[in-house]
Write an enzyme that holds these catalytic residues in place. Sequence first.
Site, mmCIF file in Angstrom:
data_model
loop_
_atom_site.group_PDB
_atom_site.id
_atom_site.type_symbol
_atom_site.label_atom_id
_atom_site.label_comp_id
_atom_site.label_asym_id
_atom_site.label_seq_id
_atom_site.Cartn_x
_atom_site.Cartn_y
_atom_site.Cartn_z
ATOM 1 N N ASP A 462 -18.330 78.215 19.789
ATOM 2 C CA ASP A 462 -19.930 79.410 19.773
ATOM 3 C C ASP A 462 -18.972 80.916 20.049
ATOM 4 O OD1 ASP A 462 -18.964 78.025 22.714
ATOM 5 O OD2 ASP A 462 -20.888 78.818 23.284
ATOM 6 N N ARG A 466 -13.931 82.761 26.402
ATOM 7 C CA ARG A 466 -14.576 81.759 28.089
ATOM 8 C C ARG A 466 -14.221 80.350 28.469
ATOM 9 N NH1 ARG A 466 -20.777 84.066 26.258
ATOM 10 N NH2 ARG A 466 -21.783 82.206 25.435
ATOM 11 N N GLU A 468 -16.249 77.954 27.462
ATOM 12 C CA GLU A 468 -17.100 77.329 27.203
ATOM 13 C C GLU A 468 -16.326 76.842 25.226
ATOM 14 O OE1 GLU A 468 -21.736 78.150 25.222
ATOM 15 O OE2 GLU A 468 -20.817 79.344 26.819
ATOM 16 N N ASP A 475 -26.489 77.131 16.541
ATOM 17 C CA ASP A 475 -25.072 78.354 15.626
ATOM 18 C C ASP A 475 -25.312 78.687 14.530
ATOM 19 O OD1 ASP A 475 -25.656 78.506 18.733
ATOM 20 O OD2 ASP A 475 -24.175 79.899 18.945
ATOM 21 N N TRP A 539 -31.651 73.963 16.972
ATOM 22 C CA TRP A 539 -30.440 73.546 17.298
ATOM 23 C C TRP A 539 -30.657 71.610 16.811
ATOM 24 C CZ3 TRP A 539 -31.486 77.245 19.269
ATOM 25 C CH2 TRP A 539 -30.586 78.404 19.632
ATOM 26 N N GLU A 742 -21.575 88.561 20.247
ATOM 27 C CA GLU A 742 -23.029 87.426 20.831
ATOM 28 C C GLU A 742 -24.709 87.833 20.920
ATOM 29 O OE1 GLU A 742 -23.656 84.064 24.468
ATOM 30 O OE2 GLU A 742 -22.030 85.492 24.974
ATOM 31 N N HIS A 763 -18.873 86.301 18.175
ATOM 32 C CA HIS A 763 -19.935 85.066 18.247
ATOM 33 C C HIS A 763 -20.830 84.785 16.798
ATOM 34 C CE1 HIS A 763 -22.007 82.457 20.888
ATOM 35 N NE2 HIS A 763 -22.929 82.220 20.060
#
Length: 893
Positions: A462, A466, A468, A475, A539, A742, A763
Amino acid sequence: MTLSIVNCKTEYMTNPIGIEAGKPRLFWQIEADSRSAEQTAYHILVASSSEKLAAGQGDVWDSGKVESSQSIQVEYAGSELLAEGKYFWKVRIWDKEQQPSEWSAASFWTMGLLSREAYKGKWIGRKRDAEHNMQPSPHLRKAFSLKGKVRSAFAYATALGLFELHVNGKRVGDYFAPGFTDYNVRTQVQAYEITELLAEGDNAFGVIVGDGWYAGTVGFLGDKVYGERPFFMMQVNVEYEDGSKESIVTDHTWRVSKGPIVYSDFIMGEAYDARLEIDGWDEAGYDDAAWEQPDVRSGYNGNLVATNEPPITITKTIKPISIKKSPTGTYIYDMGQNMVGWTELKVTGERGTTVTLSHAEMLSPDGSLYLDNLRVAVQQEHYTLKGEGEERYEPHFTFHGFRYVELIGYPGEPNLDTVIGKVVHSDTPETGYLETSNAMVNQLYSNITWGQRGNFLSVPTDCPQRDERLGWTGDAQIFARTASYNMDVARFFHKFVWDMIDCQQPSGAFTDVAPDAGWIRHKNWNTRLNWFAPDNAGWGDAGVVIPWTLYLMYGDTRILETHYEAMAKWVEYLRINTDNLVRPDYANYGDWLSIDADTPNEVLATAYFAYSTKLLGLIAGVLDKPEEVSRYDQLFQDIAAAFRTAFVSEDGVIHGETQTVYVLALQFGLLTEELRLKAIGHLAADITKRGDRLTTGFLGVGYLLPALSDNGRLDIAYKLLTQEVFPSWMYSIKHGATTIWERWDGWTEDKGFQTPQMNSFNHYSLGSVGEWMFRYMAGIEADASAPGFRNAIIRPQPGGDVSSVNAHYDSLYGRVGVTWTLGADGSFKLNVTVPANTTATVHLPGIVTHIDAAAYEAGAADSEIKPVTQANGETVFQIGSGTYAFASQITNA
């Protein structure tokens, strides 16, 4: 006509090593010297040696002449394939005049070990260093002697963590092997042929092991999600010229030591002390008597599988475009491109000097690195010099998302050659190209592709900067079609679908991220806080959408067959968790990061329930399951009716009244014809009243322009594409973006940076507009009835201030190309290229003024351009392979 065969592949790869498919699929492309080239039959030979193949002996499989036009996804149908077997193959074909081609050049594949029992190696590592939380990367070593000349040698290597393999001092393989999987379920095994690297007599293996996703920091879940420390396993099978065999495996006889990598972590960066380097450690003759005995793990309960993804590799290098000295005496480089990977440092200085490289995507208003959006991630390397002339350094088991690099503690005055950017991602070769007359649209396409490069690293992450970097499924599914145009993602998404399957819940629900990485445990803990849903619309639906996308783009039916039951479980899970086929409103993501709009979760969830059901009905049709086609078609109709009853008023207003509710209802086919016309009016009115601006988030944005284009509002689609006022794609470009942000409001002129807790500048989700750019603007579309571009649909839809497009897509058959120009007077010119053994349906807008004279003769039965229909302001032609030119007059241009 002369046909020749090129680009032969096995399981999407050129000469793959160590596969495990019992019936590998074979692919080839055809080149022809004239139009309308067709394959009418093929003949495949598979042999156990190159000599037998050269002699025309298909001792493993001789297909004979097979009457078929199929040249992709051709399933091997010979004798049983043996573990570690090496198989050589070639193919010839016949054209429509029944003339045979020459044989293709020889290709090969090798099989892996195929059974768990065949793996004899032990899992070895290094005992935990109690002094440090972040552990030094273990160095493993094995010296051995070979008794004779080597005929062949294959290494089968894997790790719970990451590994870097060296054979007699030379590195083997790419980066971050064996890739990110749910290690509780499966670990991939990398296979390498190392015959040329071994010698009679003394040899040595050297391995560096990294924490990676297994024991390092994963997402915002912390470290050691799967295990406390990494382990490595390898088996090298050697065959001598005399036919005898020997295996070298990981076991207690190996040696282990810490080395110069003080720590190396995906999220926390790397520290490297060059003073601790061990010269010759990976070569024969090194004295390892002072090294430790390895820690041998008792076992591993997961599956060992042949690697199912492309390798991660350095695909580009970038030199910085500028360097500035900061007030604090550091140096800040601008790479000119937001990228993912790392920097290589060149430095000369005194022993013990430490240089820090710090990475960030943006600069703060004072010119310093903007680090707030990294959360707890530390995008830094610390390199301590050994003080021996010019030194070069790049990290081992970490990567960063950045455009700017700060050089701290550098001895002397650096220049633009001091650092080099290494672009790193899964090796997914570019298959798409798109250039228009509009420079900002071209920059948008560049941003989309760079976002894909930055986030397709073993899984579709994603964000790359950072703490993550997880494989979020929502996505991935909204971007999958765009991704498939841009690059060859067949194997990449094959592996990701397995990641989704591995963490599918017993209920049938798919998870939000894959691999799971402890996310379910994290969710269950947070469920007490009533934040996480047991499933999320858009998702979990990736479990159906992505396999269908791979079928459309690559003609892949095996992925549908393999995962059909999992897809059916998902749809059944959705069905039983409804109220009269209306899904609940508990989804916590919704149309994530929409702007000035709040799409009701129950509307979105019910729409996606319908869409997954609709696709599953299509998939059942592909797999020849007529009863299930009827069942899912009826279920879809019932869901659509329930959707209308619950959410749609007689005047076509849909509950929530956001752009996304209208877009999903239109694109998923949930409305009657009367309601469709009203809904498109409401959608258009909402966009217009906002000054031709969008409000859609992650799930709505990918369908926004297609919904407008399919429903007669191409004009608004182009206005949104080229809108420069916030929120829009062009707004970020006007302010220097080189990747997709993002969020629409990641940075704005009036507010500056958005909340740093959720503000990535790389992103890919909002870049799903790339699908529309290929399918509608360029007009290169897949035909679901002839997937994989066996029959391409060429339907350019010019509009806005875009006056020309030059685009192509490299399908499995070859290049599909479209070039069009639109004059100020409405004159439209179209050139089309169609690869051999395929056809195309061309939709020419306006009134025809020219048809390629060399290929068309009105009324002629053998004309290479066949008119089909003329309606809705366009003329439709059917063409064979080759290059063609058309012209027309568009009256309302």
